[in-house]
Write a protein that holds these residues in place. Sequence first.
Motif, PDB file in Angstrom:
ATOM      1  N   THR A  64       0.820  -1.225   0.000  1.00 34.02           N
ATOM      2  CA  THR A  64       0.000   0.000   0.000  1.00 34.02           C
ATOM      3  C   THR A  64       0.849   1.268   0.000  1.00 34.02           C
ATOM      4  O   THR A  64       0.300   2.365  -0.116  1.00 34.02           O
ATOM      5  CB  THR A  64      -0.932   0.011   1.229  1.00 34.02           C
ATOM      6  OG1 THR A  64      -0.150  -0.102   2.429  1.00 34.02           O
ATOM      7  CG2 THR A  64      -1.907  -1.153   1.173  1.00 34.02           C
ATOM      8  N   HIS A  65       2.163   1.110   0.149  1.00 38.48           N
ATOM      9  CA  HIS A  65       3.058   2.277   0.155  1.00 38.48           C
ATOM     10  C   HIS A  65       4.254   2.052  -0.774  1.00 38.48           C
ATOM     11  O   HIS A  65       5.329   2.610  -0.566  1.00 38.48           O
ATOM     12  CB  HIS A  65       3.572   2.566   1.572  1.00 38.48           C
ATOM     13  CG  HIS A  65       2.504   2.884   2.574  1.00 38.48           C
ATOM     14  ND1 HIS A  65       1.727   1.925   3.159  1.00 38.48           N
ATOM     15  CD2 HIS A  65       2.087   4.080   3.086  1.00 38.48           C
ATOM     16  CE1 HIS A  65       0.872   2.490   3.990  1.00 38.48           C
ATOM     17  NE2 HIS A  65       1.062   3.800   3.972  1.00 38.48           N
ATOM     18  N   SER A 107      11.486   1.440  -0.993  1.00 41.88           N
ATOM     19  CA  SER A 107      12.373   0.769  -1.939  1.00 41.88           C
ATOM     20  C   SER A 107      12.498  -0.712  -1.613  1.00 41.88           C
ATOM     21  O   SER A 107      12.182  -1.157  -0.508  1.00 41.88           O
ATOM     22  CB  SER A 107      13.760   1.408  -1.903  1.00 41.88           C
ATOM     23  OG  SER A 107      14.362   1.191  -0.622  1.00 41.88           O
ATOM     24  N   GLN A 108      12.990  -1.457  -2.581  1.00 44.41           N
ATOM     25  CA  GLN A 108      13.245  -2.884  -2.381  1.00 44.41           C
ATOM     26  C   GLN A 108      14.292  -3.088  -1.285  1.00 44.41           C
ATOM     27  O   GLN A 108      14.190  -4.026  -0.483  1.00 44.41           O
ATOM     28  CB  GLN A 108      13.727  -3.512  -3.692  1.00 44.41           C
ATOM     29  CG  GLN A 108      13.898  -5.017  -3.632  1.00 44.41           C
ATOM     30  CD  GLN A 108      12.576  -5.758  -3.554  1.00 44.41           C
ATOM     31  OE1 GLN A 108      11.530  -5.199  -3.886  1.00 44.41           O
ATOM     32  NE2 GLN A 108      12.625  -7.010  -3.116  1.00 44.41           N
ATOM     33  N   GLN A 148      15.757  -4.766   4.214  1.00 44.86           N
ATOM     34  CA  GLN A 148      16.312  -4.368   5.520  1.00 44.86           C
ATOM     35  C   GLN A 148      15.335  -4.682   6.644  1.00 44.86           C
ATOM     36  O   GLN A 148      15.726  -5.235   7.684  1.00 44.86           O
ATOM     37  CB  GLN A 148      16.635  -2.870   5.504  1.00 44.86           C
ATOM     38  CG  GLN A 148      17.320  -2.389   6.768  1.00 44.86           C
ATOM     39  CD  GLN A 148      17.543  -0.884   6.731  1.00 44.86           C
ATOM     40  OE1 GLN A 148      16.742  -0.128   6.165  1.00 44.86           O
ATOM     41  NE2 GLN A 148      18.641  -0.445   7.335  1.00 44.86           N
ATOM     42  N   TRP A 149      14.069  -4.367   6.463  1.00 44.40           N
ATOM     43  CA  TRP A 149      13.057  -4.645   7.489  1.00 44.40           C
ATOM     44  C   TRP A 149      12.888  -6.150   7.706  1.00 44.40           C
ATOM     45  O   TRP A 149      12.798  -6.610   8.839  1.00 44.40           O
ATOM     46  CB  TRP A 149      11.724  -4.033   7.074  1.00 44.40           C
ATOM     47  CG  TRP A 149      11.689  -2.534   7.156  1.00 44.40           C
ATOM     48  CD1 TRP A 149      12.564  -1.720   7.815  1.00 44.40           C
ATOM     49  CD2 TRP A 149      10.735  -1.674   6.543  1.00 44.40           C
ATOM     50  NE1 TRP A 149      12.223  -0.401   7.661  1.00 44.40           N
ATOM     51  CE2 TRP A 149      11.089  -0.342   6.884  1.00 44.40           C
ATOM     52  CE3 TRP A 149       9.613  -1.863   5.739  1.00 44.40           C
ATOM     53  CZ2 TRP A 149      10.370   0.768   6.454  1.00 44.40           C
ATOM     54  CZ3 TRP A 149       8.882  -0.770   5.307  1.00 44.40           C
ATOM     55  CH2 TRP A 149       9.258   0.531   5.662  1.00 44.40           C
TER      56      TRP A 149
END
Length: 280
Positions: free
Chosen positions: A113-114, A119-120, A125-126
């Motif tokens: 949704t964002h 970015s990829q 990273q998350w």
Amino acid sequence: MLKDQELFEHLSARTWKMTEDWYRSLDKSKAGVYGLTDPEKVELLKKQNHEFHLRFCAMFEKDSNEFKTGFQDWIETIAKDDAHLDTPIVEVIEEFFRTQQQYLDEIGEYVLTHKEHISQEKLIQWTKAVVETISKVIVEFTDKNSKAAEERMNSQQQMIIEMSAPVILLAEKTGMLPLIGEITPHRAEIMFEKALAQSSKHNLEKLFIDLSGVPLIDTMVAQQVFQLIKGLEIIGVRVALSGISPVIAQTAVQLGIKFVDIEVYNTIAQALKQHRVHLV
């Protein structure tokens, strides 16, 4: 930087939903804490899960050190929780991985949704942060849980030992100490200390020590038995032994222990009959 206020707010607003979804999909046939049916205990389990989410989401708001500090008390509390101690560790770990998947799914939906702003590289990273953090929590929880389980087991064993040497009052100033099971040097020390204390407390003049429930004793324990007898004699308690097995007798002979001035009977029934002690 891992911090992202918008992601933090998105996740923290959904913590109760994540808890309810998690519990709804929980396999309640599992042992321990996950199979509890008592409403109060179920609510406690949900509260514990929700508190996990509140702390976990903070990785996207707080600095690394502050985040870790905030998680320590939760891990410590859950690791020592009796219900979790009664739960197989593999099942607890399985629930950590299910929770990990919840976060990966939530972050995936958030990114969809964002996607024009994320970015990829940020998604990777998350995702990496979630997986690494769950892994660290599992390792630390397992370590603390194992230590807590060991402490509880030692405490229970100590309590069993302390309760396993009861001096039973048979009549006024007459008691019996039935010894049962394997007697280790540590157990013998505690048992005999309590036997002396209880004999003194009850102002005994005669104590029957029955060894029929003891399969064997080693050299050190045999010595402690006779030290107990000498200790009882010092405080004015005469001792009669019963139920000495051939193995125990052989150990005593090898030690050079003589049964001089000690009454010895084949069975406790024989000893009580000889002294005209009638059990109620």
